[in-house]
Design a protein around this motif. Structure first.
Motif, PDB file in Angstrom:
ATOM      1  N   ALA A 283      13.968  -4.981 -38.318  1.00  0.00           N
ATOM      2  CA  ALA A 283      12.657  -4.597 -38.859  1.00  0.00           C
ATOM      3  C   ALA A 283      12.723  -3.185 -39.441  1.00  0.00           C
ATOM      4  CB  ALA A 283      11.600  -4.675 -37.769  1.00  0.00           C
ATOM      5  N   LEU A 284      12.018  -2.986 -40.536  1.00  0.00           N
ATOM      6  CA  LEU A 284      11.951  -1.699 -41.220  1.00  0.00           C
ATOM      7  C   LEU A 284      10.522  -1.161 -41.160  1.00  0.00           C
ATOM      8  CD1 LEU A 284      13.993  -2.754 -44.356  1.00  0.00           C
ATOM      9  CD2 LEU A 284      14.729  -1.031 -42.708  1.00  0.00           C
ATOM     10  N   PRO A 285      10.322   0.128 -41.438  1.00  0.00           N
ATOM     11  CA  PRO A 285       8.958   0.652 -41.546  1.00  0.00           C
ATOM     12  C   PRO A 285       8.143  -0.128 -42.571  1.00  0.00           C
ATOM     13  CG  PRO A 285      10.537   2.461 -41.466  1.00  0.00           C
ATOM     14  CD  PRO A 285      11.336   1.182 -41.586  1.00  0.00           C
ATOM     15  N   ALA A 286       6.849  -0.223 -42.335  1.00  0.00           N
ATOM     16  CA  ALA A 286       5.980  -1.043 -43.186  1.00  0.00           C
ATOM     17  C   ALA A 286       6.074  -0.659 -44.660  1.00  0.00           C
ATOM     18  CB  ALA A 286       4.534  -0.933 -42.696  1.00  0.00           C
ATOM     19  N   ALA A 287       6.133   0.645 -44.953  1.00  0.00           N
ATOM     20  CA  ALA A 287       6.180   1.082 -46.354  1.00  0.00           C
ATOM     21  C   ALA A 287       7.460   0.605 -47.044  1.00  0.00           C
ATOM     22  CB  ALA A 287       6.074   2.606 -46.433  1.00  0.00           C
ATOM     23  N   GLN A 288       8.586   0.630 -46.313  1.00  0.00           N
ATOM     24  CA  GLN A 288       9.840   0.161 -46.899  1.00  0.00           C
ATOM     25  C   GLN A 288       9.818  -1.348 -47.125  1.00  0.00           C
ATOM     26  OE1 GLN A 288      13.074   1.506 -44.428  1.00  0.00           O
ATOM     27  NE2 GLN A 288      13.119   3.539 -45.358  1.00  0.00           N
ATOM     28  N   GLU A 289       9.292  -2.101 -46.167  1.00  0.00           N
ATOM     29  CA  GLU A 289       9.220  -3.552 -46.339  1.00  0.00           C
ATOM     30  C   GLU A 289       8.325  -3.913 -47.518  1.00  0.00           C
ATOM     31  OE1 GLU A 289       8.351  -5.701 -42.781  1.00  0.00           O
ATOM     32  OE2 GLU A 289      10.376  -5.361 -42.001  1.00  0.00           O
ATOM     33  N   GLU A 290       7.212  -3.194 -47.660  1.00  0.00           N
ATOM     34  CA  GLU A 290       6.311  -3.433 -48.792  1.00  0.00           C
ATOM     35  C   GLU A 290       7.038  -3.177 -50.113  1.00  0.00           C
ATOM     36  OE1 GLU A 290       2.559  -3.856 -50.948  1.00  0.00           O
ATOM     37  OE2 GLU A 290       3.085  -4.375 -48.884  1.00  0.00           O
ATOM     38  N   ALA A 291       7.772  -2.068 -50.195  1.00  0.00           N
ATOM     39  CA  ALA A 291       8.483  -1.724 -51.432  1.00  0.00           C
ATOM     40  C   ALA A 291       9.569  -2.746 -51.746  1.00  0.00           C
ATOM     41  CB  ALA A 291       9.078  -0.326 -51.305  1.00  0.00           C
ATOM     42  N   LEU A 292      10.328  -3.165 -50.735  1.00  0.00           N
ATOM     43  CA  LEU A 292      11.378  -4.160 -50.952  1.00  0.00           C
ATOM     44  C   LEU A 292      10.798  -5.487 -51.438  1.00  0.00           C
ATOM     45  CD1 LEU A 292      13.544  -3.358 -47.824  1.00  0.00           C
ATOM     46  CD2 LEU A 292      14.359  -3.238 -50.187  1.00  0.00           C
ATOM     47  N   LEU A 293       9.666  -5.881 -50.856  1.00  0.00           N
ATOM     48  CA  LEU A 293       9.030  -7.133 -51.279  1.00  0.00           C
ATOM     49  C   LEU A 293       8.590  -7.058 -52.732  1.00  0.00           C
ATOM     50  CD1 LEU A 293       7.876  -9.946 -50.575  1.00  0.00           C
ATOM     51  CD2 LEU A 293       5.765  -8.783 -49.898  1.00  0.00           C
ATOM     52  N   ARG A 294       7.950  -5.959 -53.124  1.00  0.00           N
ATOM     53  CA  ARG A 294       7.427  -5.836 -54.486  1.00  0.00           C
ATOM     54  C   ARG A 294       8.565  -5.755 -55.510  1.00  0.00           C
ATOM     55  NH1 ARG A 294       2.838  -8.180 -53.814  1.00  0.00           N
ATOM     56  NH2 ARG A 294       1.413  -7.080 -52.420  1.00  0.00           N
ATOM     57  N   VAL A 295       9.637  -5.074 -55.162  1.00  0.00           N
ATOM     58  CA  VAL A 295      10.779  -5.004 -56.079  1.00  0.00           C
ATOM     59  C   VAL A 295      11.393  -6.388 -56.252  1.00  0.00           C
ATOM     60  CG1 VAL A 295      13.152  -4.153 -56.310  1.00  0.00           C
ATOM     61  CG2 VAL A 295      11.303  -2.568 -55.757  1.00  0.00           C
ATOM     62  N   SER A 296      11.517  -7.128 -55.153  1.00  0.00           N
ATOM     63  CA  SER A 296      12.078  -8.478 -55.265  1.00  0.00           C
ATOM     64  C   SER A 296      11.195  -9.364 -56.141  1.00  0.00           C
ATOM     65  CB  SER A 296      12.246  -9.103 -53.878  1.00  0.00           C
ATOM     66  OG  SER A 296      10.995  -9.409 -53.289  1.00  0.00           O
ATOM     67  N   GLN A 297       9.873  -9.237 -56.001  1.00  0.00           N
ATOM     68  CA  GLN A 297       8.961 -10.046 -56.816  1.00  0.00           C
ATOM     69  C   GLN A 297       9.098  -9.709 -58.292  1.00  0.00           C
ATOM     70  OE1 GLN A 297       5.262  -9.106 -54.814  1.00  0.00           O
ATOM     71  NE2 GLN A 297       5.246 -11.069 -53.743  1.00  0.00           N
ATOM     72  N   GLU A 298       9.191  -8.412 -58.608  1.00  0.00           N
ATOM     73  CA  GLU A 298       9.315  -8.000 -60.006  1.00  0.00           C
ATOM     74  C   GLU A 298      10.639  -8.475 -60.593  1.00  0.00           C
ATOM     75  OE1 GLU A 298       8.108  -6.732 -63.466  1.00  0.00           O
ATOM     76  OE2 GLU A 298       6.860  -6.237 -61.720  1.00  0.00           O
ATOM     77  N   ALA A 299      11.722  -8.326 -59.836  1.00  0.00           N
ATOM     78  CA  ALA A 299      13.041  -8.743 -60.320  1.00  0.00           C
ATOM     79  C   ALA A 299      13.109 -10.261 -60.497  1.00  0.00           C
ATOM     80  CB  ALA A 299      14.123  -8.269 -59.343  1.00  0.00           C
ATOM     81  N   LEU A 300      12.534 -11.007 -59.566  1.00  0.00           N
ATOM     82  CA  LEU A 300      12.502 -12.463 -59.687  1.00  0.00           C
ATOM     83  C   LEU A 300      11.668 -12.897 -60.895  1.00  0.00           C
ATOM     84  CD1 LEU A 300      12.166 -13.412 -55.928  1.00  0.00           C
ATOM     85  CD2 LEU A 300      13.986 -14.198 -57.452  1.00  0.00           C
ATOM     86  N   HIS A 301      10.562 -12.225 -61.101  1.00  0.00           N
ATOM     87  CA  HIS A 301       9.711 -12.516 -62.268  1.00  0.00           C
ATOM     88  C   HIS A 301      10.518 -12.365 -63.559  1.00  0.00           C
ATOM     89  CE1 HIS A 301       6.424 -12.242 -65.154  1.00  0.00           C
ATOM     90  NE2 HIS A 301       6.889 -11.072 -65.521  1.00  0.00           N
ATOM     91  N   ASN A 302      11.256 -11.263 -63.677  1.00  0.00           N
ATOM     92  CA  ASN A 302      12.066 -11.039 -64.878  1.00  0.00           C
ATOM     93  C   ASN A 302      13.136 -12.121 -65.039  1.00  0.00           C
ATOM     94  OD1 ASN A 302      10.671  -8.723 -65.546  1.00  0.00           O
ATOM     95  ND2 ASN A 302      12.122  -7.355 -64.523  1.00  0.00           N
ATOM     96  N   ALA A 303      13.816 -12.429 -63.926  1.00  0.00           N
ATOM     97  CA  ALA A 303      14.917 -13.391 -64.001  1.00  0.00           C
ATOM     98  C   ALA A 303      14.424 -14.790 -64.362  1.00  0.00           C
ATOM     99  CB  ALA A 303      15.661 -13.424 -62.665  1.00  0.00           C
ATOM    100  N   LEU A 304      13.308 -15.210 -63.767  1.00  0.00           N
ATOM    101  CA  LEU A 304      12.835 -16.584 -63.948  1.00  0.00           C
ATOM    102  C   LEU A 304      12.044 -16.777 -65.238  1.00  0.00           C
ATOM    103  CD1 LEU A 304      11.784 -17.275 -60.256  1.00  0.00           C
ATOM    104  CD2 LEU A 304      13.758 -18.236 -61.455  1.00  0.00           C
ATOM    105  N   ARG A 305      11.415 -15.719 -65.726  1.00  0.00           N
ATOM    106  CA  ARG A 305      10.559 -15.862 -66.907  1.00  0.00           C
ATOM    107  C   ARG A 305      11.235 -15.442 -68.209  1.00  0.00           C
ATOM    108  NH1 ARG A 305       6.787 -19.426 -65.503  1.00  0.00           N
ATOM    109  NH2 ARG A 305       5.616 -18.790 -63.666  1.00  0.00           N
TER     110      ARG A 305
END
Length: 381
Positions: A283-305
């Motif tokens: 487990a990571l601090p909440a702020a780090q987990e939030e940032a990792l999730l949002r970066v993954s969503q943005e990167a996946l959006h670029n890759a898939l779209r």
């Protein structure tokens, strides 16, 4: 003479460091209350954040069990001593709060309190909270308050830093709200494009099937099968959007489970193969987990779209220095420097900002025809 001041300074330092470690509002409130109670050796502590309707938006206690808290009932209103701290904006140190003329009683399940120390938490001229302690753990001569003028000074120092922590937490929450609004806007646009296209194709195919029913039943059957397939794809797109529109359940499920769920949905909703693997991550601090999730969503959006990728792999792994998120696709790729010069950032600026905002770094490797790898590393985990 030198030992007690050093101990006091060490305790204050520990309390201030504890407050600075949190960004989530509820975590900040709990830390302030627990720090104040421990620092001044009180039996009970509480902190209320007022709303605009005569009550409290949040009210956190320390020293009261969950069972007691449930039995006490609804949150208090801004009355009595609480109102005095919020509206008169001055400290209150009382030998027995029950004998104060402003005391208006408390619910039957409320613990018994006598000596009392409270003061407002201020951000400039604005009062953003009320912090109070009750029942100092020390011998008290009859009719005197266990809390001293020194305790009041210590609590005032703590309250000043609590104001900074609360203000930072409010700013963090507002930034998250803006982020969520941006995500919803992006998803709504995607939903409109993807589902509208499928529904339009579905309508045309259904019309074609209707015209073929009488003269070419075999072809009509084929068209109807295509209608069923398009309808299924539209449903998958809707499900994917609904999952993403729901707030990510980081608090309840953690980063790994949240990523796995979202990537499973994306794998079903898109023609590309999307995979996820996590290795040795804690487990990571909440702020780090939030940032990792949002970066993954943005990167996946670029890759898939945008990349035309046939496969996208997401990994979350533990390294000696921290935790690494990697999103790799076999799509068309791009030239990062040329993209920057053209002013088309593909979300890279926001991803880098998210990474640096939690003490991490983001690297991008890509070239035309060679796919893309986006890697974000944060300390810890």
């Amino acid at each position: 003479m030198t030992h007690r001041p050093q101990s006091g300074l060490a305790a204050v330092s520990a309390a201030l460091l504890a407050m600075s470690r949190h960004l989530e509002m509820r975590d900040v409130l709990k830390t302030i209350v627990a720090s104040a109670r421990e620092l001044l050796d009180a039996e009970y502590a509480a902190l209320g954040v007022p709303d605009d309707h005569g009550g409290f938006a949040q009210f956190v206690v320390d020293g009261v069990s969950d069972e007691q808290w449930k039995a006490i009932g609804p949150l208090p209103r801004q009355h009595g001593i609480l109102a005095a701290m919020l509206h008169e904006a001055k400290p209150e140190r009382l030998a027995d709060v029950r004998k104060d003329p402003r005391f208006e009683g408390w619910p039957a399940a409320h613990p018994d309190m006598s000596d009392f120390l409270g003061l407002p938490i201020r951000d400039g001229e604005e009062i953003i909270g009320a912090l109070f302690l009750a029942n100092k753990r020390c011998p008290k001569p009859e009719g005197s308050c266990g809390f001293t003028a020194g305790d009041e000074e210590l609590l005032a120092i703590l309250a000043q830093h609590a104001a900074i922590a609360l203000t930072n937490a409010r700013l963090y929450e507002r930034s998250r709200e803006l982020t969520i609004a941006e995500e919803r806007s992006r998803l709504a646009h995607e939903l409109h494009d993807a589902v509208s296209q499928k529904l339009f194709s579905l309508r045309l195919t259904a019309q074609a099937a209707a015209t073929l029913v009488d003269r070419d039943p075999a072809r009509a059957k084929g068209e109807l099968q295509q209608v069923a397939a398009l309808a299924a794809e539209a449903v998958d797109e809707l499900r994917a959007a609904v999952v993403e529109l729901r707030p990510a359940a980081l608090d309840e499920d953690g980063l790994i489970a949240t990523l796995r769920t979202q990537i499973q949905v994306m794998d079903r909703a898109h023609t590309a193969r999307v995979t996820f693997e996590a290795l040795g991550v804690r487990a990571l601090p909440a702020a780090q987990e939030e940032a990792l999730l949002r970066v993954s969503q943005e990167a996946l959006h670029n890759a898939l779209r945008h990349s035309g990728a046939g496969r996208v792999d997401v990994t979350l792994v533990r390294r000696s220095a921290g935790t690494v998120l990697r999103i790799t696709d076999d799509g068309s790729g791009f030239e990062p420097a040329a993209t920057r010069r053209a002013g088309r950032h593909l979300g890279l600026v926001s991803m880098r900002d998210r990474a640096s905002g939690v003490g991490g770094k983001l690297t991008v490797e890509s070239a035309p025809g060679k796919g893309t790898t986006i890697e974000m590393e944060v300390p810890g985990g």
